[in-house]
Design a protein around this motif. Sequence first.
Motif, PDB file in Angstrom:
ATOM      1  N   GLU A 158     -41.769 -11.949  17.638  1.00  0.00           N
ATOM      2  CA  GLU A 158     -42.858 -11.388  16.836  1.00  0.00           C
ATOM      3  C   GLU A 158     -43.541 -10.256  17.587  1.00  0.00           C
ATOM      4  N   PRO A 159     -44.036  -9.267  16.864  1.00  0.00           N
ATOM      5  CA  PRO A 159     -44.738  -8.155  17.524  1.00  0.00           C
ATOM      6  C   PRO A 159     -46.196  -8.507  17.848  1.00  0.00           C
ATOM      7  N   LYS A 160     -46.705  -7.836  18.900  1.00  0.00           N
ATOM      8  CA  LYS A 160     -48.119  -7.960  19.273  1.00  0.00           C
ATOM      9  C   LYS A 160     -48.806  -6.603  19.100  1.00  0.00           C
ATOM     10  N   ASP A 161     -50.131  -6.640  18.984  1.00  0.00           N
ATOM     11  CA  ASP A 161     -50.875  -5.391  18.960  1.00  0.00           C
ATOM     12  C   ASP A 161     -51.226  -4.977  20.390  1.00  0.00           C
ATOM     13  N   ASN A 220     -29.177   7.046  17.753  1.00  0.00           N
ATOM     14  CA  ASN A 220     -30.202   6.601  16.806  1.00  0.00           C
ATOM     15  C   ASN A 220     -30.995   5.396  17.317  1.00  0.00           C
ATOM     16  N   PHE A 221     -30.544   4.823  18.436  1.00  0.00           N
ATOM     17  CA  PHE A 221     -31.319   3.726  19.009  1.00  0.00           C
ATOM     18  C   PHE A 221     -32.737   4.181  19.367  1.00  0.00           C
ATOM     19  N   LYS A 222     -32.877   5.471  19.664  1.00  0.00           N
ATOM     20  CA  LYS A 222     -34.211   6.003  19.985  1.00  0.00           C
ATOM     21  C   LYS A 222     -35.165   5.842  18.803  1.00  0.00           C
ATOM     22  N   LYS A 223     -34.598   5.923  17.577  1.00  0.00           N
ATOM     23  CA  LYS A 223     -35.434   5.715  16.384  1.00  0.00           C
ATOM     24  C   LYS A 223     -36.041   4.318  16.379  1.00  0.00           C
ATOM     25  N   VAL A 224     -35.217   3.336  16.766  1.00  0.00           N
ATOM     26  CA  VAL A 224     -35.683   1.953  16.795  1.00  0.00           C
ATOM     27  C   VAL A 224     -36.759   1.778  17.854  1.00  0.00           C
ATOM     28  N   VAL A 225     -36.541   2.390  19.022  1.00  0.00           N
ATOM     29  CA  VAL A 225     -37.536   2.292  20.097  1.00  0.00           C
ATOM     30  C   VAL A 225     -38.866   2.895  19.651  1.00  0.00           C
ATOM     31  N   LYS A 226     -38.800   4.047  19.002  1.00  0.00           N
ATOM     32  CA  LYS A 226     -40.027   4.686  18.519  1.00  0.00           C
ATOM     33  C   LYS A 226     -40.712   3.834  17.459  1.00  0.00           C
ATOM     34  N   ALA A 227     -39.900   3.248  16.577  1.00  0.00           N
ATOM     35  CA  ALA A 227     -40.464   2.411  15.514  1.00  0.00           C
ATOM     36  C   ALA A 227     -41.180   1.202  16.104  1.00  0.00           C
ATOM     37  N   ARG A 228     -40.578   0.571  17.105  1.00  0.00           N
ATOM     38  CA  ARG A 228     -41.219  -0.589  17.755  1.00  0.00           C
ATOM     39  C   ARG A 228     -42.554  -0.179  18.371  1.00  0.00           C
ATOM     40  N   VAL A 254     -46.589  -1.527  17.481  1.00  0.00           N
ATOM     41  CA  VAL A 254     -47.593  -1.995  18.443  1.00  0.00           C
ATOM     42  C   VAL A 254     -48.835  -1.109  18.406  1.00  0.00           C
ATOM     43  N   LYS A 255     -48.613   0.199  18.375  1.00  0.00           N
ATOM     44  CA  LYS A 255     -49.731   1.137  18.442  1.00  0.00           C
ATOM     45  C   LYS A 255     -50.634   1.048  17.224  1.00  0.00           C
ATOM     46  N   LYS A 256     -50.024   0.970  16.038  1.00  0.00           N
ATOM     47  CA  LYS A 256     -50.809   0.987  14.807  1.00  0.00           C
ATOM     48  C   LYS A 256     -51.096  -0.404  14.248  1.00  0.00           C
ATOM     49  N   ASN A 286     -53.836  -5.266  21.960  1.00  0.00           N
ATOM     50  CA  ASN A 286     -54.696  -6.239  22.649  1.00  0.00           C
ATOM     51  C   ASN A 286     -53.947  -7.517  23.025  1.00  0.00           C
ATOM     52  N   GLY A 287     -52.675  -7.556  22.702  1.00  0.00           N
ATOM     53  CA  GLY A 287     -51.883  -8.730  23.057  1.00  0.00           C
ATOM     54  C   GLY A 287     -51.900  -9.830  22.027  1.00  0.00           C
ATOM     55  N   ASN A 288     -52.500  -9.563  20.857  1.00  0.00           N
ATOM     56  CA  ASN A 288     -52.511 -10.570  19.793  1.00  0.00           C
ATOM     57  C   ASN A 288     -51.298 -10.394  18.880  1.00  0.00           C
ATOM     58  N   TYR A 289     -50.785 -11.510  18.384  1.00  0.00           N
ATOM     59  CA  TYR A 289     -49.645 -11.464  17.484  1.00  0.00           C
ATOM     60  C   TYR A 289     -50.092 -10.965  16.118  1.00  0.00           C
ATOM     61  N   LEU A 290     -49.333 -10.040  15.565  1.00  0.00           N
ATOM     62  CA  LEU A 290     -49.727  -9.440  14.291  1.00  0.00           C
ATOM     63  C   LEU A 290     -49.654 -10.435  13.146  1.00  0.00           C
TER      64      LEU A 290
END
Length: 530
Positions: free
Chosen positions: A167-170, A259-267, A271-273, A172-176
């Motif tokens: 799962e992704p975190k924001d 295109n793996f760079k697209k995935v890295v940017k998306a991840r 987190v950022k937004k 602040n380290g909280n799970y989205l």
Amino acid sequence: MKTTAFTLCLFLASNLFAQVDRVPAIENNREVYAATITTEDLRRHLSILSSDEMEGRETGEPGQVMAAAYLASVLESMGYPAIGEDGGYYQSIAFRRQRWEKMELSVNGEELRYGWDFYSNPFENKAIAEADIDELIFLGYGIDSENYSDFEGQKLAGKDILIFGGEPKDRNGNYLSTGTSEPGPWSEDVSLKLKAAKARGVRAVFVVDPNFRDNLAEVRRKVINGRGMTMVDANAEKEPIANSVFISTDLARNLLGKNFKKVVKARKKIVKKGKPYSADIPVDISLTQMPDMRGLDGVNVLGYLEGSDPELKEELLIVSAHYDHIGRRGDVIFNGADDNGSGTSTVLEMAEAFMMAKKNGQGPRRSIAFMLVSGEEKGLLGSKYYVENPIFPLEQTIADINIDMVGRVDEKHADNPYYIYVIGSDRLSTDLHRINEEANDRFTQLELDYTYNAEDDPNRYYYRSDHYNFAERGIPAIFFFNGTHEDYHGANDTVDKINFDKMAKIAQLAFHLAWDLSNRDERIKVDVRQ
């Protein structure tokens, strides 16, 4: 020839136990009954169970059926009543075995190796004859929760997606998915993601698995090497899930190329937004998934000895061992003499000794069930089925003594074969641990080795034999085990390599432990919480 040999086995079983009524009763002399557990009898049982005629005793195959018939005939000859289904000695289990008829994945024209580069579970996939995939939709983590959804606003019918496990975190380290420092169920249960994908019409999900190596090893054990099998639950209604392929981060990088760079940017944007982010990625993938499923029948074999004390006989001790093994591969038969013909033969000898005591008026105060289970090699399935469908109330079950591989000597104990690894005795009950040690001190003087009982044991043997299904239900359980050896799950695990003197000593220890547990005034206490 096989039929003749098997008929001879049953004839021997029906005539070996006429001696039961001939043992003289000696008041409270448990050692007389323990002494009836002999190397000769152990060798006789084990020679039959691990013979080529039994074909490796694979669950659902003819050899396992023959082995079960032999075990039932032995119990009947001893005088055990038929308490199973249809007036017999069996508890029947419906299994489903599913393998891959065809499982192919190629990337950019290069075919990848199933079980090495990727894995996919045939139990969880439907047929895809051949799919040419020219686009994957990166869909974050494949989560669809109230707080966070990768699926919202997406049109995915007939599409194929790529997601990350976990799962992704924001920032602040909280799970989205939860908005807190605690993850939601999406971290542990990937089926939730596959169900969500199926509900949106997704055809196949490529999952970048953060625990790829460990999970791949489990799939190899259960599906590839173990000829994967599950129990059939007639009452279960499974929610449909999308087809899945699990890959490593390295394979994802190779699969996507630049295109793996697209995935890295998306991840990073997720987190950022703190919001979902997707990306369409061109690929050149060909996927074929054709599972092969068939139904199989297995049985647990049960011998029941009713207790002699009217106030205690409703309580039950279980003595268990699995009698299945891994069968044959072509002309090579995996006889499984140590694993677990040794434990099965031990339980039969214990059953005989207790029946002798009962016929001499010295039977146990509590009842005992001698339970020989199938499906252990497929994931502890026979014992799992029993605890989910118990013949005797689990709340009245005081303990399980489980015997799995007790006929060989491992490298550590080459200079002293009179040892046994004891696993689980203190996990739930200090009484069980103490009583076993006292019985050993008084009667057998084996070296009790607790190496594999350590909670940080990397082998995790505590979780790998049938006792665990009882322990998981809060029933104290002890597991006797001689450790592995060079012939473990090999074609050379044969009867000529068994140390029967050592095996008899262990059987006598298990007998004395069962004697104490079934005859003491008070039921052992569950006083350790895990």
